[in-house]
Design an enzyme around this catalytic site. Structure first.
Site, PDB file in Angstrom:
ATOM      1  N   HIS A 122     -63.739  11.726 -11.467  1.00 42.06           N
ATOM      2  CA  HIS A 122     -62.270  11.683 -11.322  1.00 42.06           C
ATOM      3  C   HIS A 122     -61.930  11.645  -9.831  1.00 42.06           C
ATOM      4  O   HIS A 122     -62.065  12.639  -9.131  1.00 42.06           O
ATOM      5  CB  HIS A 122     -61.616  12.908 -11.956  1.00 42.06           C
ATOM      6  CG  HIS A 122     -60.115  12.904 -11.876  1.00 42.06           C
ATOM      7  ND1 HIS A 122     -59.310  13.078 -12.975  1.00 42.06           N
ATOM      8  CD2 HIS A 122     -59.271  12.729 -10.839  1.00 42.06           C
ATOM      9  CE1 HIS A 122     -58.040  13.024 -12.612  1.00 42.06           C
ATOM     10  NE2 HIS A 122     -57.988  12.819 -11.303  1.00 42.06           N
ATOM     11  N   HIS A 160     -59.280   9.843  -6.608  1.00 41.80           N
ATOM     12  CA  HIS A 160     -58.164   9.014  -6.112  1.00 41.80           C
ATOM     13  C   HIS A 160     -58.595   8.381  -4.799  1.00 41.80           C
ATOM     14  O   HIS A 160     -58.862   9.094  -3.826  1.00 41.80           O
ATOM     15  CB  HIS A 160     -56.916   9.871  -5.884  1.00 41.80           C
ATOM     16  CG  HIS A 160     -56.431  10.514  -7.140  1.00 41.80           C
ATOM     17  ND1 HIS A 160     -55.532   9.913  -7.989  1.00 41.80           N
ATOM     18  CD2 HIS A 160     -56.758  11.697  -7.725  1.00 41.80           C
ATOM     19  CE1 HIS A 160     -55.307  10.700  -9.030  1.00 41.80           C
ATOM     20  NE2 HIS A 160     -56.045  11.792  -8.897  1.00 41.80           N
ATOM     21  N   LEU A 161     -58.642   7.063  -4.774  1.00 40.47           N
ATOM     22  CA  LEU A 161     -59.089   6.369  -3.550  1.00 40.47           C
ATOM     23  C   LEU A 161     -57.942   5.753  -2.767  1.00 40.47           C
ATOM     24  O   LEU A 161     -58.155   5.282  -1.654  1.00 40.47           O
ATOM     25  CB  LEU A 161     -60.098   5.271  -3.901  1.00 40.47           C
ATOM     26  CG  LEU A 161     -61.537   5.712  -4.118  1.00 40.47           C
ATOM     27  CD1 LEU A 161     -62.398   4.523  -4.539  1.00 40.47           C
ATOM     28  CD2 LEU A 161     -62.117   6.373  -2.875  1.00 40.47           C
ATOM     29  N   ARG A 162     -56.724   5.707  -3.376  1.00 42.57           N
ATOM     30  CA  ARG A 162     -55.591   5.028  -2.728  1.00 42.57           C
ATOM     31  C   ARG A 162     -55.968   3.573  -2.432  1.00 42.57           C
ATOM     32  O   ARG A 162     -56.829   3.018  -3.091  1.00 42.57           O
ATOM     33  CB  ARG A 162     -55.122   5.777  -1.464  1.00 42.57           C
ATOM     34  CG  ARG A 162     -54.973   7.287  -1.626  1.00 42.57           C
ATOM     35  CD  ARG A 162     -54.053   7.696  -2.747  1.00 42.57           C
ATOM     36  NE  ARG A 162     -53.806   9.139  -2.719  1.00 42.57           N
ATOM     37  CZ  ARG A 162     -53.492   9.857  -3.785  1.00 42.57           C
ATOM     38  NH1 ARG A 162     -53.389   9.303  -4.982  1.00 42.57           N
ATOM     39  NH2 ARG A 162     -53.264  11.146  -3.691  1.00 42.57           N
ATOM     40  N   ASN A 203     -53.476   5.457 -10.386  1.00 44.28           N
ATOM     41  CA  ASN A 203     -52.086   5.786 -10.026  1.00 44.28           C
ATOM     42  C   ASN A 203     -51.747   5.306  -8.617  1.00 44.28           C
ATOM     43  O   ASN A 203     -51.323   6.068  -7.764  1.00 44.28           O
ATOM     44  CB  ASN A 203     -51.804   7.295 -10.187  1.00 44.28           C
ATOM     45  CG  ASN A 203     -52.632   8.169  -9.268  1.00 44.28           C
ATOM     46  OD1 ASN A 203     -53.745   7.817  -8.885  1.00 44.28           O
ATOM     47  ND2 ASN A 203     -52.091   9.337  -8.925  1.00 44.28           N
ATOM     48  N   LYS A 214     -56.006   5.792 -18.516  1.00 40.46           N
ATOM     49  CA  LYS A 214     -55.478   7.073 -18.046  1.00 40.46           C
ATOM     50  C   LYS A 214     -54.079   7.346 -18.592  1.00 40.46           C
ATOM     51  O   LYS A 214     -53.161   6.548 -18.403  1.00 40.46           O
ATOM     52  CB  LYS A 214     -55.449   7.073 -16.507  1.00 40.46           C
ATOM     53  CG  LYS A 214     -54.936   8.365 -15.895  1.00 40.46           C
ATOM     54  CD  LYS A 214     -55.873   9.542 -16.166  1.00 40.46           C
ATOM     55  CE  LYS A 214     -55.231  10.859 -15.798  1.00 40.46           C
ATOM     56  NZ  LYS A 214     -55.825  11.489 -14.644  1.00 40.46           N
ATOM     57  N   HIS A 246     -54.313  13.485 -18.297  1.00 44.79           N
ATOM     58  CA  HIS A 246     -53.723  14.518 -17.440  1.00 44.79           C
ATOM     59  C   HIS A 246     -53.020  15.486 -18.392  1.00 44.79           C
ATOM     60  O   HIS A 246     -51.951  15.181 -18.915  1.00 44.79           O
ATOM     61  CB  HIS A 246     -52.742  13.923 -16.423  1.00 44.79           C
ATOM     62  CG  HIS A 246     -52.197  14.968 -15.494  1.00 44.79           C
ATOM     63  ND1 HIS A 246     -52.483  15.013 -14.154  1.00 44.79           N
ATOM     64  CD2 HIS A 246     -51.408  16.060 -15.732  1.00 44.79           C
ATOM     65  CE1 HIS A 246     -51.899  16.074 -13.597  1.00 44.79           C
ATOM     66  NE2 HIS A 246     -51.232  16.714 -14.539  1.00 44.79           N
ATOM     67  N   HIS A 250     -59.588  17.513 -15.047  1.00 45.88           N
ATOM     68  CA  HIS A 250     -59.306  18.648 -14.155  1.00 45.88           C
ATOM     69  C   HIS A 250     -58.719  19.860 -14.896  1.00 45.88           C
ATOM     70  O   HIS A 250     -57.603  20.292 -14.630  1.00 45.88           O
ATOM     71  CB  HIS A 250     -58.394  18.250 -12.984  1.00 45.88           C
ATOM     72  CG  HIS A 250     -57.243  17.344 -13.308  1.00 45.88           C
ATOM     73  ND1 HIS A 250     -56.346  17.603 -14.315  1.00 45.88           N
ATOM     74  CD2 HIS A 250     -56.838  16.187 -12.742  1.00 45.88           C
ATOM     75  CE1 HIS A 250     -55.460  16.637 -14.339  1.00 45.88           C
ATOM     76  NE2 HIS A 250     -55.725  15.766 -13.402  1.00 45.88           N
ATOM     77  N   LEU A 295     -51.959  19.451  -8.691  1.00 47.55           N
ATOM     78  CA  LEU A 295     -51.612  19.530 -10.107  1.00 47.55           C
ATOM     79  C   LEU A 295     -52.816  19.123 -10.947  1.00 47.55           C
ATOM     80  O   LEU A 295     -53.487  18.154 -10.585  1.00 47.55           O
ATOM     81  CB  LEU A 295     -50.414  18.619 -10.406  1.00 47.55           C
ATOM     82  CG  LEU A 295     -49.074  19.170  -9.897  1.00 47.55           C
ATOM     83  CD1 LEU A 295     -47.987  18.119  -9.982  1.00 47.55           C
ATOM     84  CD2 LEU A 295     -48.672  20.429 -10.675  1.00 47.55           C
ATOM     85  N   ASP A 351     -61.202  15.159  -8.481  1.00 52.44           N
ATOM     86  CA  ASP A 351     -59.758  14.978  -8.327  1.00 52.44           C
ATOM     87  C   ASP A 351     -59.371  15.038  -6.847  1.00 52.44           C
ATOM     88  O   ASP A 351     -58.295  15.528  -6.498  1.00 52.44           O
ATOM     89  CB  ASP A 351     -58.960  16.002  -9.139  1.00 52.44           C
ATOM     90  CG  ASP A 351     -57.483  15.622  -9.244  1.00 52.44           C
ATOM     91  OD1 ASP A 351     -57.150  14.444  -9.015  1.00 52.44           O
ATOM     92  OD2 ASP A 351     -56.667  16.521  -9.535  1.00 52.44           O
ATOM     93  N   HIS A 409     -53.468  12.945   0.714  1.00 56.66           N
ATOM     94  CA  HIS A 409     -52.088  12.657   1.138  1.00 56.66           C
ATOM     95  C   HIS A 409     -52.037  12.904   2.636  1.00 56.66           C
ATOM     96  O   HIS A 409     -52.785  13.737   3.157  1.00 56.66           O
ATOM     97  CB  HIS A 409     -51.100  13.601   0.453  1.00 56.66           C
ATOM     98  CG  HIS A 409     -50.947  13.365  -1.012  1.00 56.66           C
ATOM     99  ND1 HIS A 409     -50.127  12.386  -1.535  1.00 56.66           N
ATOM    100  CD2 HIS A 409     -51.521  13.968  -2.080  1.00 56.66           C
ATOM    101  CE1 HIS A 409     -50.198  12.410  -2.857  1.00 56.66           C
ATOM    102  NE2 HIS A 409     -51.050  13.358  -3.215  1.00 56.66           N
ATOM    103  N   ALA A 459     -48.394  16.855  -4.388  1.00 53.46           N
ATOM    104  CA  ALA A 459     -49.532  17.556  -4.998  1.00 53.46           C
ATOM    105  C   ALA A 459     -50.805  16.774  -4.720  1.00 53.46           C
ATOM    106  O   ALA A 459     -50.826  15.558  -4.843  1.00 53.46           O
ATOM    107  CB  ALA A 459     -49.314  17.658  -6.499  1.00 53.46           C
TER     108      ALA A 459
HETATM  109  C1  NCD Z   1     -53.066  13.518  -7.799  1.00 56.05           C
HETATM  110  C2  NCD Z   1     -52.637  12.469  -6.757  1.00 56.05           C
HETATM  111  O1  NCD Z   1     -52.222  12.849  -5.649  1.00 56.05           O
HETATM  112  O2  NCD Z   1     -52.747  11.266  -7.042  1.00 56.05           O
HETATM  113  N1  NCD Z   1     -52.595  14.811  -7.394  1.00 56.05           N
HETATM  114  C3  NCD Z   1     -53.105  16.003  -7.753  1.00 56.05           C
HETATM  115  O3  NCD Z   1     -52.526  17.032  -7.398  1.00 56.05           O
HETATM  116  N2  NCD Z   1     -54.198  16.102  -8.460  1.00 56.05           N
HETATM  117  C4  NCD Z   1     -52.571  13.141  -9.137  1.00 56.05           C
HETATM  118  C5  NCD Z   1     -53.208  13.925 -10.256  1.00 56.05           C
HETATM  119  O4  NCD Z   1     -54.392  13.779 -10.551  1.00 56.05           O
HETATM  120  O5  NCD Z   1     -52.506  14.738 -10.849  1.00 56.05           O
HETATM  121 ZN    ZN Z   2     -56.219  13.214 -10.303  1.00 52.13          ZN
END
Ligand code: NCD
Ligand code: ZN
Length: 361
Positions: free
Chosen positions: A28, A30-32, A56, A116, A153, A191, A236, A264, A268, A280
């Site tokens: 899990h 997030h790579l943006r 996302n 997802k 989620h 998560h 989150l 996860d 940011h 988050a």
């Molecule tokens: C994630 C994100 O920033 O894309 N944020 C997080 O707090 N985990 C989104 C997510 O997985 O809820």
């Molecule tokens: Zn996530």
């Protein structure tokens, strides 16, 4: 490959202070995109052979074509001097309007490994998420038939529900009905943060597994309020109280193959976090496997780390286990106060603190 640790740690192993693990997978992540992705991707490639890449983005990854292009951008962003082979495992973002044909196309592509489900507006970039999962019944039925996993989620998007209870309520209101209606559907409860989620996974036979993050294994909710408000510990689902923290550690070290690694890691910019309405997400990719090693070591269960990090996730997704390995040594290093994040900066987890395990290249 077997980790250096047998059931008991021998004194020779302690002298060597070395931990060799089958190269793990991050189930899990997030790579943006673009410059931000280029900044964070090497941290993951250094440690993991594969990662389930969250869809996302803004706009979200809705189709196989969009996911294919995204995966090509990811592969192109791996620095030329990194010789490790890395495979992004792509996902699609479920909406009220996702079509059955899209699921069939996704399965046939071979590059999409899950769909997802974000309840609408529950977290970062989830505005286009599902307003009512009943609207997705036909799609879930197709996923069940096609053996396409549903990545969840697990929080209710009900503002009346206390933020600390949203996962627990989600199990009863949403997850249990899905498991009853689609018993063959493979589900990853992402998560997890509560003892109720741990119990639910343990007690539900068959097709449901869960990822656990390093930060939920290291912290309870007090971290967010230590000496003041700490935005870099806000994610989150939000951190929970100590009883839940303990339940998560017990699940991770239990050897139950339904629990596996998913960071996860969610980068940011510093500005987006340190704000009147901060985002988050916690960034852990810079030290991901090292942080898990700390948790397992503190729990006296280092010998359980390899299966949790490198076997169970792959097995659950039906992927071959990785062949390569990584080496960690017991050597303290300091996490920088900030890292580059495109034109901005991000504050990594444990910024300004030291971590006791170090990865060797
Ligand atoms: C994630 C994100 O920033 O894309 N944020 C997080 O707090 N985990 C989104 C997510 O997985 O809820
Ligand atoms: Zn996530």
């Amino acid at each position: 490959m077997q980790s250096w640790l047998a059931v008991e740690i021998t004194s020779a192993d302690i002298i060597l202070n070395t931990l060799i693990l089958t190269r793990p997978d991050d189930l899990h992540l997030h790579l943006r995109d673009d410059e931000q992705m280029k900044a964070v991707l090497p941290d993951t490639v250094r440690r993991f052979a594969r990662a389930i890449v969250m869809p996302n983005l803004n706009p979200p990854v809705l189709t196989t074509e969009i996911a294919l292009k995204y995966s090509q951008r990811i592969l192109a962003a791996i620095p030329a001097n990194m010789r490790m082979h890395f495979e992004p495992l792509m996902t699609l973002y479920l909406t009220d309007n996702t079509e059955i044909a899209e699921i069939i196309k996704a399965k046939a592509s071979g590059i999409i490994h899950g769909i997802k489900f974000y309840p609408a507006r529950i977290t970062t970039f989830s505005d286009a998420g599902v307003t009512d999962i009943a609207k997705c019944s036909a799609v879930l039925e197709t996923m069940e038939q096609e053996n396409m996993p549903l990545l969840v989620h697990g929080e209710v998007n009900d503002l009346e529900v206390d933020v600390f209870d949203r996962e627990k309520i989600f199990i009863d209101r949403v997850l249990i009905p899905i498991t009853h209606r689609f018993p063959g559907l493979k589900i990853i409860f992402e998560h997890i943060t509560t003892k109720e989620a741990v119990e639910f996974i343990k007690d539900t036979p068959g097709n449901i597994g869960a990822t656990i993050t390093a930060h939920h294994l290291l912290l309870n909710r007090n971290a967010m309020f230590q000496g003041g408000i700490r935005p870099h510990f806000y994610c989150l689902p939000v951190l929970k109280r100590e009883t839940h923290h303990i339940a998560l550690i017990e699940a991770a070290i239990s050897g139950n193959p339904k629990f596996f690694l998913g960071t996860d890691s969610a980068p940011h910019s510093r500005d987006a976090k340190e704000s009147n309405c901060g985002c988050a997400g916690i960034y852990t990719s810079h030290a991901a496997i090292e942080l898990y090693a700390e948790v397992f070591e503190q729990a006296g269960a280092l010998e359980k780390l390899e299966a949790f990090a490198s076997y169970f996730g792959a097995d659950f997704y039906g992927l071959p286990r990785n062949k390569g390995s990584i080496t960690l040594i017991k050597e303290s290093w300091d996490v920088p106060m900030e890292l580059k994040f495109g034109r901005e900066a991000l504050v990594p987890f444990c910024a300004g603190r030291s971590i006791t395990w170090k990865i060797l290249d």
